[in-house]
Motif scaffolding. Structure first.
Motif, PDB file in Angstrom:
ATOM      1  N   GLY A  42     -24.478 -55.725 -10.292  1.00 36.17           N
ATOM      2  CA  GLY A  42     -25.534 -55.272 -11.166  1.00 36.17           C
ATOM      3  C   GLY A  42     -26.939 -55.574 -10.697  1.00 36.17           C
ATOM      4  O   GLY A  42     -27.894 -55.289 -11.432  1.00 36.17           O
ATOM      5  N   LYS A  43     -27.090 -56.122  -9.498  1.00 35.63           N
ATOM      6  CA  LYS A  43     -28.401 -56.480  -8.969  1.00 35.63           C
ATOM      7  C   LYS A  43     -28.722 -55.667  -7.730  1.00 35.63           C
ATOM      8  O   LYS A  43     -27.844 -55.089  -7.096  1.00 35.63           O
ATOM      9  CB  LYS A  43     -28.455 -57.965  -8.632  1.00 35.63           C
ATOM     10  N   GLU A  44     -29.992 -55.635  -7.378  1.00 33.21           N
ATOM     11  CA  GLU A  44     -30.415 -54.965  -6.163  1.00 33.21           C
ATOM     12  C   GLU A  44     -30.117 -55.835  -4.947  1.00 33.21           C
ATOM     13  O   GLU A  44     -30.062 -57.064  -5.037  1.00 33.21           O
ATOM     14  CB  GLU A  44     -31.904 -54.639  -6.218  1.00 33.21           C
ATOM     15  N   ARG A  45     -29.938 -55.181  -3.820  1.00 33.54           N
ATOM     16  CA  ARG A  45     -29.720 -55.895  -2.581  1.00 33.54           C
ATOM     17  C   ARG A  45     -30.987 -56.654  -2.189  1.00 33.54           C
ATOM     18  O   ARG A  45     -32.100 -56.120  -2.265  1.00 33.54           O
ATOM     19  CB  ARG A  45     -29.323 -54.914  -1.488  1.00 33.54           C
ATOM     20  N   ASP A  89     -23.560 -70.968  -9.681  1.00 34.44           N
ATOM     21  CA  ASP A  89     -22.293 -70.265  -9.555  1.00 34.44           C
ATOM     22  C   ASP A  89     -22.667 -68.849  -9.177  1.00 34.44           C
ATOM     23  O   ASP A  89     -23.511 -68.244  -9.864  1.00 34.44           O
ATOM     24  CB  ASP A  89     -21.498 -70.264 -10.860  1.00 34.44           C
ATOM     25  N   ALA A  90     -22.091 -68.333  -8.141  1.00 30.61           N
ATOM     26  CA  ALA A  90     -22.572 -67.048  -7.647  1.00 30.61           C
ATOM     27  C   ALA A  90     -21.450 -66.277  -6.977  1.00 30.61           C
ATOM     28  O   ALA A  90     -20.552 -66.860  -6.363  1.00 30.61           O
ATOM     29  CB  ALA A  90     -23.723 -67.246  -6.660  1.00 30.61           C
ATOM     30  N   THR A  91     -21.508 -64.993  -7.101  1.00 28.68           N
ATOM     31  CA  THR A  91     -20.671 -64.080  -6.355  1.00 28.68           C
ATOM     32  C   THR A  91     -21.573 -63.001  -5.761  1.00 28.68           C
ATOM     33  O   THR A  91     -22.276 -62.312  -6.497  1.00 28.68           O
ATOM     34  CB  THR A  91     -19.596 -63.437  -7.233  1.00 28.68           C
TER      35      THR A  91
END
Length: 129
Positions: A42-45, A89-91
């Protein structure tokens, strides 16, 4: 025709380390700058780091500076992203990308997607306890 393949992603605990590889085939990377970028759902690169075509300069996003390191091994036609001190926490899916043109010598800004003309398929990194 240049092709890029990222590898080395997976699940890692907070504070851990991981090394990603970007292996090229079909052409040499010797004269091209390379960037690492990542994208969360859901985020931009966004840019992570880069290395100049001659390997003499690198740059990093402030959020990863002093924890991540970009390097290259021209003999192996491979670029690496060493990630230390990973934070929860991240993916993210991590991509390597190659400059559109050779001899773009500077790497003084956080890499932007529009700079690059060649992309790998990405490798997922999940940081979780």
């Amino acid at each position: 025709q240049l092709q890029l393949v990222e590898s080395g992603g997976g699940l890692v605990q907070p504070g851990g380390s991981l090394r990603l590889s970007c292996s090229a085939s079909g052409a040499t990377l010797d004269n091209y700058g390379v960037g690492w970028l990542r994208q969360a759902p859901g985020k931009e690169r966004e840019g992570v780091g880069c290395i100049s075509w001659n390997g003499l300069s690198t740059n990093y996003a402030e959020s990863v500076r002093n924890r991540f390191t970009v390097s290259r091994d021209n003999a192996k036609n491979t670029v690496y992203l060493q990630m230390d001190g990973l934070r929860p926490d991240a993916t993210d899916v991590y991509y390597c990308a190659v400059d559109r043109d050779p001899y773009v010598a500077t790497c003084k800004e956080v890499p932007q997607p529009g700079r690059y003309g060649y992309w790998g398929q990405g490798t997922q990194v999940t940081i979780s306890s």
